[in-house]
Design a protein around this motif. Structure first.
Motif, PDB file in Angstrom:
ATOM      1  N   THR A 137      11.240  26.935 -21.712  1.00 34.27           N
ATOM      2  CA  THR A 137       9.864  27.095 -21.215  1.00 34.27           C
ATOM      3  C   THR A 137       9.620  28.534 -20.750  1.00 34.27           C
ATOM      4  N   ASP A 138      10.637  29.133 -20.099  1.00 34.89           N
ATOM      5  CA  ASP A 138      10.478  30.525 -19.637  1.00 34.89           C
ATOM      6  C   ASP A 138      10.169  31.460 -20.800  1.00 34.89           C
ATOM      7  N   TYR A 139      10.792  31.187 -21.923  1.00 40.53           N
ATOM      8  CA  TYR A 139      10.581  32.037 -23.099  1.00 40.53           C
ATOM      9  C   TYR A 139       9.086  32.116 -23.428  1.00 40.53           C
ATOM     10  N   PHE A 140       8.404  30.986 -23.371  1.00 43.07           N
ATOM     11  CA  PHE A 140       6.968  30.984 -23.696  1.00 43.07           C
ATOM     12  C   PHE A 140       6.124  31.503 -22.532  1.00 43.07           C
ATOM     13  N   PRO A 154      11.025  24.113 -35.475  1.00 45.00           N
ATOM     14  CA  PRO A 154      12.162  25.034 -35.344  1.00 45.00           C
ATOM     15  C   PRO A 154      12.426  25.431 -33.894  1.00 45.00           C
ATOM     16  N   ALA A 155      11.366  25.512 -33.077  1.00 39.20           N
ATOM     17  CA  ALA A 155      11.586  25.875 -31.666  1.00 39.20           C
ATOM     18  C   ALA A 155      12.361  24.760 -30.964  1.00 39.20           C
ATOM     19  N   PHE A 156      11.949  23.500 -31.169  1.00 37.26           N
ATOM     20  CA  PHE A 156      12.669  22.385 -30.530  1.00 37.26           C
ATOM     21  C   PHE A 156      14.092  22.267 -31.076  1.00 37.26           C
ATOM     22  N   THR A 157      14.266  22.624 -32.336  1.00 34.43           N
ATOM     23  CA  THR A 157      15.620  22.560 -32.909  1.00 34.43           C
ATOM     24  C   THR A 157      16.542  23.545 -32.188  1.00 34.43           C
ATOM     25  N   ILE A 302      31.053  17.134 -32.954  1.00 36.34           N
ATOM     26  CA  ILE A 302      30.254  17.463 -34.151  1.00 36.34           C
ATOM     27  C   ILE A 302      29.255  16.344 -34.456  1.00 36.34           C
ATOM     28  N   ILE A 303      29.679  15.073 -34.333  1.00 31.24           N
ATOM     29  CA  ILE A 303      28.705  14.013 -34.652  1.00 31.24           C
ATOM     30  C   ILE A 303      27.595  13.978 -33.592  1.00 31.24           C
ATOM     31  N   PHE A 304      27.934  14.302 -32.326  1.00 35.47           N
ATOM     32  CA  PHE A 304      26.861  14.350 -31.329  1.00 35.47           C
ATOM     33  C   PHE A 304      25.866  15.435 -31.738  1.00 35.47           C
ATOM     34  N   PHE A 305      26.415  16.501 -32.289  1.00 35.98           N
ATOM     35  CA  PHE A 305      25.546  17.580 -32.765  1.00 35.98           C
ATOM     36  C   PHE A 305      24.706  17.103 -33.959  1.00 35.98           C
ATOM     37  N   LEU A 306      25.382  16.546 -34.980  1.00 32.42           N
ATOM     38  CA  LEU A 306      24.674  16.136 -36.199  1.00 32.42           C
ATOM     39  C   LEU A 306      23.647  15.053 -35.900  1.00 32.42           C
ATOM     40  N   ALA A 307      24.057  14.099 -35.024  1.00 29.54           N
ATOM     41  CA  ALA A 307      23.165  12.962 -34.761  1.00 29.54           C
ATOM     42  C   ALA A 307      22.052  13.326 -33.796  1.00 29.54           C
ATOM     43  N   GLY A 308      22.260  14.372 -32.992  1.00 31.84           N
ATOM     44  CA  GLY A 308      21.287  14.637 -31.937  1.00 31.84           C
ATOM     45  C   GLY A 308      20.470  15.900 -32.126  1.00 31.84           C
ATOM     46  N   PHE A 309      20.729  16.657 -33.187  1.00 31.18           N
ATOM     47  CA  PHE A 309      20.106  17.960 -33.381  1.00 31.18           C
ATOM     48  C   PHE A 309      18.722  17.768 -34.007  1.00 31.18           C
ATOM     49  N   ASP A 310      18.702  17.088 -35.138  1.00 37.35           N
ATOM     50  CA  ASP A 310      17.440  16.932 -35.856  1.00 37.35           C
ATOM     51  C   ASP A 310      16.612  15.754 -35.321  1.00 37.35           C
ATOM     52  N   THR A 311      17.304  14.637 -35.000  1.00 40.51           N
ATOM     53  CA  THR A 311      16.572  13.451 -34.540  1.00 40.51           C
ATOM     54  C   THR A 311      15.776  13.751 -33.262  1.00 40.51           C
ATOM     55  N   VAL A 312      16.446  14.431 -32.312  1.00 41.78           N
ATOM     56  CA  VAL A 312      15.776  14.665 -31.028  1.00 41.78           C
ATOM     57  C   VAL A 312      14.659  15.700 -31.189  1.00 41.78           C
ATOM     58  N   SER A 313      14.920  16.763 -31.973  1.00 38.64           N
ATOM     59  CA  SER A 313      13.846  17.762 -32.135  1.00 38.64           C
ATOM     60  C   SER A 313      12.695  17.152 -32.930  1.00 38.64           C
ATOM     61  N   SER A 314      12.981  16.213 -33.833  1.00 39.81           N
ATOM     62  CA  SER A 314      11.894  15.541 -34.563  1.00 39.81           C
ATOM     63  C   SER A 314      11.078  14.678 -33.602  1.00 39.81           C
ATOM     64  N   ALA A 315      11.771  13.952 -32.699  1.00 35.70           N
ATOM     65  CA  ALA A 315      11.043  13.112 -31.737  1.00 35.70           C
ATOM     66  C   ALA A 315      10.123  13.975 -30.874  1.00 35.70           C
ATOM     67  N   MET A 316      10.629  15.136 -30.411  1.00 32.42           N
ATOM     68  CA  MET A 316       9.801  16.026 -29.574  1.00 32.42           C
ATOM     69  C   MET A 316       8.597  16.534 -30.369  1.00 32.42           C
ATOM     70  N   SER A 317       8.841  16.899 -31.634  1.00 29.83           N
ATOM     71  CA  SER A 317       7.757  17.456 -32.457  1.00 29.83           C
ATOM     72  C   SER A 317       6.712  16.380 -32.742  1.00 29.83           C
ATOM     73  N   ASN A 318       7.171  15.177 -33.102  1.00 31.49           N
ATOM     74  CA  ASN A 318       6.223  14.099 -33.383  1.00 31.49           C
ATOM     75  C   ASN A 318       5.412  13.748 -32.142  1.00 31.49           C
ATOM     76  N   CYS A 319       6.075  13.784 -30.990  1.00 33.28           N
ATOM     77  CA  CYS A 319       5.387  13.459 -29.745  1.00 33.28           C
ATOM     78  C   CYS A 319       4.313  14.513 -29.466  1.00 33.28           C
ATOM     79  N   CYS A 320       4.647  15.791 -29.594  1.00 26.34           N
ATOM     80  CA  CYS A 320       3.645  16.845 -29.321  1.00 26.34           C
ATOM     81  C   CYS A 320       2.521  16.785 -30.342  1.00 26.34           C
ATOM     82  N   ILE A 465      12.057  18.025 -21.592  1.00 29.45           N
ATOM     83  CA  ILE A 465      11.296  19.131 -22.178  1.00 29.45           C
ATOM     84  C   ILE A 465       9.793  18.869 -22.045  1.00 29.45           C
ATOM     85  N   LEU A 466       9.369  17.614 -22.233  1.00 32.94           N
ATOM     86  CA  LEU A 466       7.929  17.329 -22.165  1.00 32.94           C
ATOM     87  C   LEU A 466       7.367  17.649 -20.778  1.00 32.94           C
TER      88      LEU A 466
END
Ligand code: HEM
Length: 508
Positions: A137-140, A154-157, A302-320, A465-466
């Motif tokens: 948030t500080d970045y923005f 890409p920002a949420f990712t 690594i699986i926490f990364f693979l499973a949580g990288f795109d899914t979570v940033s997609s959820a944030m993006s869809n929500c916004c 983040i929200l």
């Protein structure tokens, strides 16, 4: 001709001989969610329909009671996911990840890991997630313009990358201010399943695994495997030598390895409606069969990364996206955020985050409309018969190796269960309406003992983040925002095909 299902008395699609039904996805004629809808509605009053992933016959289970029967009640017949051809001696960093483990090895690992995803463990890790969210948030906030136009995905990712770097690998990065950091580059490489090279590797694994082995075709490049293995082994060494304790996943996994079992504080509030409770199957599994090796710990990180990288940033993006095009829901949510913060001297903590009921409703509705993965599979490991329920059904005999498929997206968008399914209506999840949800139809995180292990973690990240973003900015649509959304055709996840062009408008 592909007629396995017709011969077994099951209504099926009209596949092509070589590519089955997959040609639509291979040639990107249709997105995966749209393909699921096509199969789901082909024979409207059936409990299941047969289709073909390339040559593999797959049974799509549409009826929620039957989904429950297979995923929960008779789970012992369907314990595994489809394998991608790799095995432990060939590529341990891939094959020993929880998602790909099978049978008893999976049970043991799940039982070992499940204790690290409880509400009280989430509370311990909240500080690390919040720190990354503040950097984001500080970045923005530091940009001296009132309207920041950007693609939010890409920002949420970058944010979800930093959270996993911190919580699972024990290192701190700020991918907004250092966009080219090595962790982000390596992470993006292993998480990118949509490039042509990876696509052909998966295709080859599925069709001729022996050839893939012969050609030494591994899923991860040598550079990325070495990078992640080195981070974990150096971190473990340093923590053990210097007795460093950091409230993160590595610490929890090291405690598991040492057999330290800390009692959970059961009074800690849970992270939301969408949480999937760990199943009885798992809590009854003995906790310590085999010691966790450094490779096991790296593979899980690594699986926490693979499973949580795109899914979570997609959820944030869809929500916004939904909040931008439904400003009344966004205003209501901001009111709640402001009032809970005012009641708590402006303090944002684990507890205040979970006090926000409308926030939970908004996140639950986002995951209903856009479940992270549009579908999930199970492999039959012990012969099984689906008994007929109606006069036009015959017994369906499944044998080991047969594959069933849960169309999460279609169930969550079925007007029988969710009236006006394409509308964003957080009120479906209000206290009074929740009880009206038909059992086993709310499955954004999958279902049963094999459901997502990271539900609490994911919900906490999205909420954290929200709260920060919406208390400082309004999310608004821009000219390029496409309404309604068309789905991306090259991925399993439910995401937009033109990204998430939106704008952050600074609040006065
Ligand atoms: C909004 C975000 C997320 C969504 C929608 C999601 C969804 C899913 C789904 C649908 C499955 C398959 C479940 C099934 O087969 O029934 C799954 C499995 C899994 N997820 Fe998630 N996930 C999310 C975030 C996360 C996070 C943050 C983590 C870890 C930190 C995680 C770790 C896993 C793992 C390890 C599995 C495999 C579990 C097993 O096979 O035992 N997920 N997830």
């Amino acid at each position: 001709k592909l007629t396995t299902w017709t011969r077994r008395g099951v209504k099926q699609t009209h596949p092509y001989t070589i590519l089955g039904d997959s040609w639509r996805n291979i040639f990107q004629v249709m997105s995966i969610p749209d393909f699921l809808q096509k199969v789901y509605y082909m024979y409207p009053n059936t409990r299941y329909t047969g289709f073909y992933q390339i040559l593999k016959p797959v049974l799509m289970i549409k009826n929620p009671e039957l989904i429950k029967q297979i995923a929960i009640k008779d789970f012992d017949h369907f314990t595994d996911h489809r394998s991608l051809g790799t095995d432990e001696d060939f590529e341990p960093l891939f094959a020993t990840q929880l998602f790909f483990l099978k049978g008893q090895r999976w049970r043991d690992m799940r039982a070992l890991l499940s204790g690290s995803f409880t509400s009280s463990k989430m509370k311990t890790m909240y500080g690390l997630i919040a720190e990354s969210a503040d950097h984001f948030t500080d970045y923005f906030l530091k940009q001296s313009i009132d309207l920041i136009e950007l693609d939010l995905k890409p920002a949420f990712t970058r944010f979800t990358n930093d959270v996993i770097a911190s919580t699972s690998f024990g290192i701190q990065v700020d991918s907004m201010t250092e966009p080219d950091n090595q962790f982000y580059r390596m992470g993006s490489e292993i998480a990118n399943f949509n490039n042509l090279k990876t696509f052909f590797k998966i295709f080859a694994y599925l069709l001729v695994p022996s050839l893939s082995r012969f050609l030494n075709m591994k899923m991860f490049s040598k550079e990325s495997s070495t990078f992640f293995t080195d981070i974990i082994s150096q971190t473990i060494k340093m923590r053990e030598e210097k007795n460093i304790v950091r409230p993160d996943m590595i610490n929890l996994l090291l405690e598991v390895r040492k057999g330290i079992v800390k009692k959970d504080d059961e009074s800690v509030t849970d992270t939301g409606f969408a949480v999937v409770e760990e199943s009885q199957h798992i809590s009854k599994t003995p906790k310590k069969h085999r010691e966790l090796t450094d490779t096991d710990i790296t593979a899980q990180a690594i699986i926490f990364f693979l499973a949580g990288f795109d899914t979570v940033s997609s959820a944030m993006s869809n929500c916004c996206y939904e909040l931008a095009i439904n400003p009344e829901a966004q205003d209501k949510l901001r009111e709640e955020i402001k009032s809970v913060l005012a009641e708590n001297n402006g303090e944002i903590s684990y507890e205040t985050t979970l006090k926000m009921e409308y926030l939970d409703m908004v996140v639950s509705e986002t995951l209903r409309k856009y479940p992270g993965l549009s579908s999930t599979d199970r492999i039959c490991v012990k012969s099984y018969t689906i008994e007929p329920k109606t006069p036009d059904e015959e017994p369906v005999h499944l044998k080991p190796g047969d594959m069933v498929f849960f169309p999460n997206f279609s169930v969550l968008r079925d007007p029988k269960y969710y009236p006006d399914p394409d509308k964003f209506i957080p009120e479906r999840f209000s206290e009074e309406n929740r009880s009206k949800i038909v059992p086993y139809t709310y499955i954004p995180f999958g279902i049963g003992p094999r459901a997502c292990i990271g539900t609490r973690f994911a919900l906490l990240e999205v909420k954290t983040i929200l709260i920060r973003l919406l208390s400082k900015f309004e999310v608004v649509p821009v000219e390029k925002t496409k309404i309604p959304m068309a789905f991306n055709r090259s991925t399993l996840s439910v995401v937009s095909d033109n990204g998430y062009p939106l704008a952050l408008k600074r609040l006065k």
